[in-house]
Structures are given as structure tokens and as C-alpha cells.
Scaffold this motif. Sequence first.
Motif, PDB file in Angstrom:
ATOM      1  N   UNK A 133      25.704  15.599  11.472  1.00 44.98           N
ATOM      2  CA  UNK A 133      25.914  14.837  10.481  1.00 44.98           C
ATOM      3  C   UNK A 133      26.469  15.348   9.724  1.00 44.98           C
ATOM      4  N   UNK A 134      27.421  15.089   9.174  1.00 46.01           N
ATOM      5  CA  UNK A 134      28.468  15.512   7.930  1.00 46.01           C
ATOM      6  C   UNK A 134      28.218  15.160   6.808  1.00 46.01           C
ATOM      7  N   UNK A 135      28.666  15.309   5.644  1.00 44.11           N
ATOM      8  CA  UNK A 135      28.563  14.056   4.004  1.00 44.11           C
ATOM      9  C   UNK A 135      29.194  13.419   4.067  1.00 44.11           C
ATOM     10  N   UNK A 136      27.780  11.707   4.140  1.00 40.88           N
ATOM     11  CA  UNK A 136      28.770  10.511   4.388  1.00 40.88           C
ATOM     12  C   UNK A 136      28.760  10.468   5.265  1.00 40.88           C
ATOM     13  N   UNK A 137      29.086  10.814   6.478  1.00 40.43           N
ATOM     14  CA  UNK A 137      28.742   9.928   7.512  1.00 40.43           C
ATOM     15  C   UNK A 137      27.911   9.517   8.573  1.00 40.43           C
ATOM     16  N   UNK A 138      28.092   9.009   8.686  1.00 40.33           N
ATOM     17  CA  UNK A 138      26.814   8.772  10.403  1.00 40.33           C
ATOM     18  C   UNK A 138      26.646  10.246  11.343  1.00 40.33           C
ATOM     19  N   UNK A 139      25.441  10.440  11.913  1.00 42.48           N
ATOM     20  CA  UNK A 139      25.325  11.313  13.289  1.00 42.48           C
ATOM     21  C   UNK A 139      26.343  10.947  14.180  1.00 42.48           C
ATOM     22  N   UNK A 140      26.775  11.925  14.941  1.00 41.06           N
ATOM     23  CA  UNK A 140      27.769  11.635  16.074  1.00 41.06           C
ATOM     24  C   UNK A 140      26.679  13.265  17.220  1.00 41.06           C
ATOM     25  N   UNK A 141      26.558  12.608  18.229  1.00 39.67           N
ATOM     26  CA  UNK A 141      26.578  13.373  19.266  1.00 39.67           C
ATOM     27  C   UNK A 141      27.687  14.847  19.588  1.00 39.67           C
ATOM     28  N   UNK A 142      27.507  15.764  19.673  1.00 36.70           N
ATOM     29  CA  UNK A 142      28.133  17.380  20.119  1.00 36.70           C
ATOM     30  C   UNK A 142      28.562  17.322  22.084  1.00 36.70           C
ATOM     31  N   UNK A 143      27.461  17.354  21.526  1.00 44.28           N
ATOM     32  CA  UNK A 143      26.671  18.312  23.174  1.00 44.28           C
ATOM     33  C   UNK A 143      25.092  18.008  24.165  1.00 44.28           C
ATOM     34  N   UNK A 144      24.784  17.500  24.836  1.00 52.75           N
ATOM     35  CA  UNK A 144      23.653  17.074  25.507  1.00 52.75           C
ATOM     36  C   UNK A 144      24.009  17.882  26.751  1.00 52.75           C
ATOM     37  N   UNK A 145      22.690  18.266  27.292  1.00 48.70           N
ATOM     38  CA  UNK A 145      22.408  18.631  28.893  1.00 48.70           C
ATOM     39  C   UNK A 145      21.079  17.847  28.933  1.00 48.70           C
ATOM     40  N   UNK A 146      21.857  16.676  30.005  1.00 45.01           N
ATOM     41  CA  UNK A 146      20.469  16.271  30.989  1.00 45.01           C
ATOM     42  C   UNK A 146      19.526  16.036  32.433  1.00 45.01           C
ATOM     43  N   UNK A 147      19.608  15.548  32.975  1.00 41.88           N
ATOM     44  CA  UNK A 147      18.654  16.026  33.783  1.00 41.88           C
ATOM     45  C   UNK A 147      19.642  16.704  35.368  1.00 41.88           C
ATOM     46  N   UNK A 148      19.195  17.492  35.584  1.00 41.67           N
ATOM     47  CA  UNK A 148      20.439  18.271  36.560  1.00 41.67           C
ATOM     48  C   UNK A 148      21.009  19.607  35.975  1.00 41.67           C
ATOM     49  N   UNK A 149      21.554  19.585  35.189  1.00 50.59           N
ATOM     50  CA  UNK A 149      21.910  20.425  34.399  1.00 50.59           C
ATOM     51  C   UNK A 149      23.452  19.599  33.700  1.00 50.59           C
ATOM     52  N   UNK A 150      23.740  17.439  33.618  1.00 46.91           N
ATOM     53  CA  UNK A 150      24.394  17.580  33.697  1.00 46.91           C
ATOM     54  C   UNK A 150      24.575  17.729  32.391  1.00 46.91           C
ATOM     55  N   UNK A 151      25.923  18.067  31.673  1.00 49.08           N
ATOM     56  CA  UNK A 151      26.488  18.877  30.561  1.00 49.08           C
ATOM     57  C   UNK A 151      27.178  17.191  30.329  1.00 49.08           C
ATOM     58  N   UNK A 152      27.886  16.730  28.920  1.00 47.73           N
ATOM     59  CA  UNK A 152      28.082  15.556  28.499  1.00 47.73           C
ATOM     60  C   UNK A 152      28.566  15.996  26.947  1.00 47.73           C
ATOM     61  N   UNK A 153      29.857  16.180  26.467  1.00 54.60           N
ATOM     62  CA  UNK A 153      30.497  16.638  25.385  1.00 54.60           C
ATOM     63  C   UNK A 153      31.313  15.465  24.672  1.00 54.60           C
ATOM     64  N   UNK A 154      30.862  15.574  23.534  1.00 46.91           N
ATOM     65  CA  UNK A 154      31.928  14.408  22.623  1.00 46.91           C
ATOM     66  C   UNK A 154      33.303  14.663  23.802  1.00 46.91           C
ATOM     67  N   UNK A 155      34.217  13.913  22.836  1.00 46.38           N
ATOM     68  CA  UNK A 155      35.654  14.671  23.208  1.00 46.38           C
ATOM     69  C   UNK A 155      36.276  15.382  23.012  1.00 46.38           C
ATOM     70  N   UNK A 156      36.348  15.084  21.553  1.00 49.27           N
ATOM     71  CA  UNK A 156      36.601  15.776  20.607  1.00 49.27           C
ATOM     72  C   UNK A 156      35.828  17.362  20.035  1.00 49.27           C
ATOM     73  N   UNK A 157      34.477  18.210  20.932  1.00 49.29           N
ATOM     74  CA  UNK A 157      34.343  19.250  20.601  1.00 49.29           C
ATOM     75  C   UNK A 157      34.728  20.110  21.676  1.00 49.29           C
ATOM     76  N   UNK A 158      34.620  19.492  23.478  1.00 53.33           N
ATOM     77  CA  UNK A 158      34.855  19.837  24.313  1.00 53.33           C
ATOM     78  C   UNK A 158      36.396  21.634  24.543  1.00 53.33           C
ATOM     79  N   UNK A 159      36.077  22.303  24.768  1.00 52.37           N
ATOM     80  CA  UNK A 159      37.041  24.016  24.453  1.00 52.37           C
ATOM     81  C   UNK A 159      36.986  24.506  23.138  1.00 52.37           C
ATOM     82  N   UNK A 160      36.106  23.946  22.386  1.00 52.03           N
ATOM     83  CA  UNK A 160      35.863  24.584  21.450  1.00 52.03           C
ATOM     84  C   UNK A 160      34.143  24.470  21.507  1.00 52.03           C
ATOM     85  N   UNK A 161      33.082  23.810  22.257  1.00 54.77           N
ATOM     86  CA  UNK A 161      31.641  23.957  21.857  1.00 54.77           C
ATOM     87  C   UNK A 161      31.393  24.597  23.018  1.00 54.77           C
ATOM     88  N   UNK A 162      30.656  25.341  23.407  1.00 53.51           N
ATOM     89  CA  UNK A 162      29.337  25.271  24.564  1.00 53.51           C
ATOM     90  C   UNK A 162      28.498  24.969  24.403  1.00 53.51           C
TER      91      UNK A 162
END
Length: 123
Positions: A39-68
Motif C-alpha cells: 500500500x503506497x501513500x494515498x493508495x489502496x492495498x494491492x496484491x503483489x504476489x501469492x503462493x497458493x495450495x500446490x505451490x501455485x504462484x500468482x503475480x500482479x502483472x506489473x510486478x512479474x519479472x522484477x519480483x519473485x
Amino acid sequence: QVQLMESGGGSVQAGGSLRLSCAASGSILSVYIIGWWRQGAGRGREMVAEIGEGGVVRYAESFEGRFAVDRGANAVYLQMVNLETADTSVYYCYARMLIATQPGGQPKTGDYWGRGTQVTVSA
């Protein structure tokens, strides 16, 4: 009592890297989803990346490639590279977990948040 504790935030120049860590503790029976939001200043909370059951990884599109994201038993990590000033935010650890209640009681599933760790990226 269940806790999520983040660490690893700090100040870095644009183009730099940081690695965030989050450790979950308490009467945890199972971790269904664990990951990072921000959550940045004056902004809502946004998902960056999550790992679900079975190890399934989900990234927000804008972070894929820079964040792991990767995880341990009751922990999750976020490696961030090529940081930009727009990445300045409070980063929160999130987990959906099955928690033991009192002895003989029914376990319960709940959503849990850490207190956040500040990441500041300067130009």
C-alpha cells in the motif's frame, strides 16, 4: 495467538534490490495461501504476489519479472530487483491459514496480516 512478522524493508536507490521475509507463528495447522500485498501513500492495498495450495504462484502483472516470491514451511519471501520509486510502499505479509483453537475445539480458517514493513526507493 497467530502472528505474521515481516522483516527486510528499508531504503534503497532506484535500481537496487531488497529481499523481504515473513514468518508465521502460532497454532498453525495449514497454510492455504501466503504472499505479499502493498500500500503506497494515498493508495489502496494491492496484491503483489501469492503462493497458493500446490505451490501455485500468482503475480500482479506489473510486478512479474522484477519480483519473485518463494516460501518456506510457514514463511514467505519476496525478492525485489530493479526497484523503482513507484515501488515505495508499506509491504504487508498476508496468509489464509487453518488455525487450531482450544483443545477439542474446531479448527478455524482465517485471513491474517502482518503489520507491514516500509520500503522506500529514492531516485
